[in-house]
Design a protein around this motif. Structure first.
Motif, short mmCIF file in Angstrom:
data_model
loop_
_atom_site.label_atom_id
_atom_site.label_comp_id
_atom_site.label_asym_id
_atom_site.label_seq_id
_atom_site.Cartn_x
_atom_site.Cartn_y
_atom_site.Cartn_z
N VAL A 167 51.91 7.81 63.31
CA VAL A 167 52.47 8.60 62.21
C VAL A 167 51.38 8.96 61.19
O VAL A 167 51.27 10.11 60.75
CB VAL A 167 53.62 7.84 61.51
CG1 VAL A 167 54.06 8.57 60.24
CG2 VAL A 167 54.79 7.66 62.46
N CYS A 168 50.58 7.96 60.82
CA CYS A 168 49.60 8.13 59.74
C CYS A 168 48.20 8.28 60.33
O CYS A 168 47.59 7.30 60.76
CB CYS A 168 49.66 6.95 58.78
SG CYS A 168 51.21 6.88 57.85
N ILE A 244 54.96 17.32 56.58
CA ILE A 244 54.88 15.98 57.15
C ILE A 244 56.18 15.65 57.88
O ILE A 244 57.27 15.90 57.36
CB ILE A 244 54.61 14.94 56.05
CG1 ILE A 244 53.15 15.01 55.59
CG2 ILE A 244 54.95 13.52 56.52
CD1 ILE A 244 52.83 14.11 54.42
N SER A 247 58.10 8.87 59.33
CA SER A 247 58.55 7.87 60.30
C SER A 247 60.07 7.78 60.31
O SER A 247 60.71 7.74 59.26
CB SER A 247 57.96 6.50 59.93
OG SER A 247 58.61 5.46 60.64
N ALA A 270 55.45 7.79 55.14
CA ALA A 270 54.24 8.61 55.33
C ALA A 270 52.98 8.02 54.73
O ALA A 270 51.91 8.62 54.86
CB ALA A 270 54.48 9.99 54.71
N ALA A 294 50.38 10.40 56.40
CA ALA A 294 50.89 10.97 57.65
C ALA A 294 50.20 12.30 57.95
O ALA A 294 49.69 12.99 57.05
CB ALA A 294 52.40 11.16 57.56
#
Length: 370
Positions: A167-168, A244, A247, A270, A294
């Motif tokens: 995610v990031c 973005i 999650s 994020a 993110a």
């Protein structure tokens, strides 16, 4: 009775040198320790170093192969890599002994007239190698030769690290700083939200609800919580403006403790911060911290968001450093040397202390070390 709420680590275990010596041997050396990040090891001859008590660890990239060694030259015992990260051969700065990916000193200046080392000698003089595994952004090392693999050690948290890393992807900060406190006190502080309304009244307390859901597995734990509407609104705007995808597992707030010394916070689905609480001395620790945002479209808006996150994080760090220093001073002056009192909101400290006691085995407050 209140004594039923006492933890398992007495006050003097936060100040005594012999306790830290035992912790290095029985807590840190057998554990998988995060020593850095793959972003810093992309190229041939990239390296990172980490310091765990007296032990210096180097991870070096040899044509794409990451290897971990004790960061001590076999010749006259100088540190080989002296910076926290960089790009240079694995070469001692004292006399120029150079090591290959097997840790062997294959480049010894004036070998024939000075040493006449054979290949067998080089093999015996190889650097001590450590086990190394990578998950997501994170490079882990285990100093003992035997033990579980990383996935077994982390359990479900192995998948969590992969998820958070996926995610990031936009790392925007890496900082190191020191506190005048024992490493365990730093972990205790990170494990509970009970202090947030007072210590972080003008920072964390403004965004986090204290309705926290705690869960744990052997040795590791986490809590998840809700962000206040003010923070949720800010994050919704960030998601929209930076395109973005947050999650889906942790859309608001998550806090993870990975034994022995890793703290992870994840906000707004994020914003990932990963910290290690590394012991320097009984009453001093170094925190190595990195933060990611993110995946986003970048640009000026991204820079503004990152600036706000850096300012917020620095404020929280300063507040924690101050209160941990105050508490460390009190640890030196506990008359009956009892363990701390742990209430319902401090259950993760009790869980951490249980894992510590299991590793320390026969150590006791009387001064005996295993």
């Amino acid at each position: 009775m209140y004594r039923d709420l006492l933890g398992q680590i007495p006050a003097d275990a936060y100040v005594r040198e012999e306790v830290l010596t035992a912790e290095i041997a029985h807590v840190f050396r057998p554990s998988w320790l995060c020593v850095g990040f793959v972003e810093d090891l992309k190229n041939h001859q990239d390296f990172i170093t980490a310091q765990i008590g007296p032990h210096s660890i180097v991870v070096q990239n040899f044509n794409g192969d990451l290897r971990a060694f004790r960061n001590v030259c076999s010749h006259r015992f100088a540190r080989i890599q002296t910076e926290s990260a960089g790009n240079r051969p694995l070469q001692c700065p004292y006399h120029g002994w150079t090591y290959n990916g097997e840790g062997k000193p294959v480049g010894v200046p004036l070998n024939k007239p000075c040493f006449n080392l054979t290949e067998a000698d080089q093999a015996e003089l190889a650097l001590q190698a450590y086990a190394l595994e990578v998950v997501g952004h994170f490079v882990f090392v285990r100093m003992t030769s035997e033990g579980p693999d990383l996935q077994t050690f982390l359990g479900d948290y192995h998948d969590e690290l992969e998820h958070l890393s996926a995610v990031c992807t936009d790392r925007f900060e890496r900082v190191s700083y020191e506190w005048e406190a024992n490493w365990k006190l730093g972990m205790d502080n990170a494990a509970e939200g009970y202090h947030v309304p007072l210590v972080h009244a003008e920072s964390f307390g403004l965004i986090l609800s204290l309705q926290l859901e705690i869960s744990s597995v052997p040795d590791h734990s986490r809590y998840t919580g809700k962000l206040k509407e003010r923070s949720l609104k800010w994050w919704r705007n960030v998601h929209k403006n930076l395109k973005i995808t947050p999650s889906d597992r942790y859309p608001e707030y998550g806090n993870f403790l990975i034994f022995p010394n890793i703290v992870i916070t994840f906000s707004g689905g994020a914003f990932l911060t990963f910290q290690t609480f590394d012991p320097i001395a009984p009453e001093r620790l170094r925190i190595n911290s990195a933060s990611w945002l993110a995946t986003n479209r970048g640009g000026q808006t991204r820079d503004l968001v990152v600036g706000e996150l850096k300012t917020f994080s620095a404020q929280v760090r300063d507040e924690d450093a101050q209160i941990c220093g105050i508490t460390q001073a009190g640890m030196r002056d506990v008359p009956d040397n009892r363990a701390p009192l742990l209430g319902q909101m401090e259950g993760r400290i009790a869980h951490f202390q249980k894992a510590w006691a299991k590793r320390m085995g026969d150590w006791s407050a009387s001064g005996e070390t295993p």
